[in-house]
Design an enzyme around this catalytic site. Sequence first.
Site, mmCIF file in Angstrom:
data_model
loop_
_atom_site.group_PDB
_atom_site.id
_atom_site.type_symbol
_atom_site.label_atom_id
_atom_site.label_comp_id
_atom_site.label_asym_id
_atom_site.label_seq_id
_atom_site.Cartn_x
_atom_site.Cartn_y
_atom_site.Cartn_z
ATOM 1 N N ASP A 117 -17.151 29.355 -8.863
ATOM 2 C CA ASP A 117 -18.035 28.899 -9.942
ATOM 3 C C ASP A 117 -18.642 27.536 -9.619
ATOM 4 O O ASP A 117 -19.813 27.280 -9.911
ATOM 5 C CB ASP A 117 -17.256 28.810 -11.263
ATOM 6 C CG ASP A 117 -17.057 30.176 -11.898
ATOM 7 O OD1 ASP A 117 -17.780 31.126 -11.525
ATOM 8 O OD2 ASP A 117 -16.165 30.300 -12.758
ATOM 9 N N THR B 11 -3.896 40.697 -13.879
ATOM 10 C CA THR B 11 -2.779 40.822 -12.920
ATOM 11 C C THR B 11 -2.797 39.723 -11.855
ATOM 12 O O THR B 11 -1.790 39.511 -11.177
ATOM 13 C CB THR B 11 -2.861 42.169 -12.177
ATOM 14 O OG1 THR B 11 -4.070 42.173 -11.386
ATOM 15 C CG2 THR B 11 -2.882 43.334 -13.147
ATOM 16 N N ARG C 102 -10.199 38.334 -7.962
ATOM 17 C CA ARG C 102 -8.872 38.463 -8.581
ATOM 18 C C ARG C 102 -9.016 39.077 -9.962
ATOM 19 O O ARG C 102 -9.818 38.612 -10.770
ATOM 20 C CB ARG C 102 -8.210 37.086 -8.717
ATOM 21 C CG ARG C 102 -7.835 36.468 -7.419
ATOM 22 C CD ARG C 102 -6.844 35.352 -7.599
ATOM 23 N NE ARG C 102 -7.133 34.429 -8.695
ATOM 24 C CZ ARG C 102 -6.339 33.439 -9.042
ATOM 25 N NH1 ARG C 102 -5.200 33.257 -8.388
ATOM 26 N NH2 ARG C 102 -6.656 32.630 -10.010
ATOM 27 N N ASP D 128 -12.325 26.454 -10.501
ATOM 28 C CA ASP D 128 -12.717 27.708 -9.852
ATOM 29 C C ASP D 128 -13.745 27.392 -8.772
ATOM 30 O O ASP D 128 -14.885 27.023 -9.056
ATOM 31 C CB ASP D 128 -13.302 28.660 -10.904
ATOM 32 C CG ASP D 128 -13.590 30.037 -10.316
ATOM 33 O OD1 ASP D 128 -14.288 30.107 -9.279
ATOM 34 O OD2 ASP D 128 -13.110 31.026 -10.874
HETATM 35 C C1 PRP Z 1 -10.583 32.684 -5.593
HETATM 36 C C2 PRP Z 1 -10.497 32.018 -4.229
HETATM 37 C C3 PRP Z 1 -9.628 32.964 -3.448
HETATM 38 C C4 PRP Z 1 -8.672 33.450 -4.499
HETATM 39 C C5 PRP Z 1 -7.376 32.743 -4.347
HETATM 40 O O1 PRP Z 1 -11.494 33.700 -5.592
HETATM 41 O O2 PRP Z 1 -11.757 31.794 -3.657
HETATM 42 O O3 PRP Z 1 -10.339 34.031 -2.866
HETATM 43 O O4 PRP Z 1 -9.247 33.154 -5.779
HETATM 44 O O5 PRP Z 1 -6.422 33.255 -5.206
HETATM 45 P P1 PRP Z 1 -5.137 34.039 -4.714
HETATM 46 O O6 PRP Z 1 -4.544 33.231 -3.597
HETATM 47 O O7 PRP Z 1 -4.270 34.070 -5.942
HETATM 48 O O8 PRP Z 1 -5.539 35.403 -4.274
HETATM 49 P P2 PRP Z 1 -11.896 34.503 -6.919
HETATM 50 O O9 PRP Z 1 -11.068 35.733 -7.039
HETATM 51 O O10 PRP Z 1 -11.914 33.570 -8.081
HETATM 52 O O11 PRP Z 1 -13.342 35.034 -6.586
HETATM 53 P P3 PRP Z 1 -14.715 34.231 -6.316
HETATM 54 O O12 PRP Z 1 -14.584 33.596 -4.963
HETATM 55 O O13 PRP Z 1 -15.715 35.339 -6.342
HETATM 56 O O14 PRP Z 1 -14.921 33.219 -7.417
HETATM 57 N N1 URA Z 2 -9.117 30.346 -7.295
HETATM 58 C C1 URA Z 2 -9.792 29.218 -7.573
HETATM 59 O O1 URA Z 2 -11.025 29.166 -7.366
HETATM 60 N N2 URA Z 2 -9.112 28.165 -8.083
HETATM 61 C C2 URA Z 2 -7.799 28.200 -8.307
HETATM 62 O O2 URA Z 2 -7.233 27.193 -8.750
HETATM 63 C C3 URA Z 2 -7.102 29.377 -8.016
HETATM 64 C C4 URA Z 2 -7.787 30.449 -7.513
#
Ligand code: PRP
Ligand code: URA
Length: 214
Positions: A208, A113, A109, A205
């Site tokens: 993380d 945005t 993400r 997160d």
């Molecule tokens: C997180 C999560 C989803 C997304 C959800 O990933 O694992 O993929 O955010 O958010 P959304 O519904 O608003 O799209 P992130 O982008 O943090 O990436 P990561 O898994 O690499 O930490």
């Molecule tokens: N992605 C995450 O990992 N946590 C949240 O709360 C939202 C998006």
Amino acid sequence: MSIYDSPRFHVIDHPLVQHKLSILRDKHTSSKTFRALVTELAVLEGYEALRDLPLEDVQVETPLEMTTAKRIVGKKLAVVPIMRAGEGMVNGILTLVPSARVGHVGMYRDEETHLPVPYYLKFPRHIEERTCLIVDPMLATGGSLTAAIHFLRETGVKDIRCLTIVSCPEGVEAVLNYDSEIELYTCTVDRQLDENAYIHPGLGDAGDRIYGTK
Ligand code: PRP
Ligand code: URA
């Protein structure tokens, strides 16, 4: 009728699921335990999401006699994690269905945005013939999951089931409204999104916490 009454939406309120989720939420839970719990929750969710797999009768010889037993009819499956955090759920699904193929959707993400930015796509051959389980622990705005559904539909996949662990109302509505055939499974629908598109109370997160990157 509220969207939550949709027969395509399933909240898994089993006590084992809710117990494990409470430990997952705890900020003191280590990455090691967090990873293990994400795998266990994927097993429990996958079990629910696959309860309609078709069966056929087969003849089996027990040590005592011949009998008729049930086996899953050659149904082909694929598990499709949204990277990174979704990868934490893959082994749980493979525990249930070791022959499943694995496809990957790489997305992160954008911090400003909150829109998903795709960076990697790799699907097994003939994925359109398979039932696909998209896995991602978090469903926030729904941008990432709807994009993943879009990529699979584009390749011709018909049967898609989405498994998340923590969702929020905005994400659930976005996904169910985006695709009128989708089945969505989650362990909880949390209260709300904040201005950074994080779920509250949530668990932080997920990527993380799984990979210890913060
Ligand atoms: C997180 C999560 C989803 C997304 C959800 O990933 O694992 O993929 O955010 O958010 P959304 O519904 O608003 O799209 P992130 O982008 O943090 O990436 P990561 O898994 O690499 O930490
Ligand atoms: N992605 C995450 O990992 N946590 C949240 O709360 C939202 C998006």
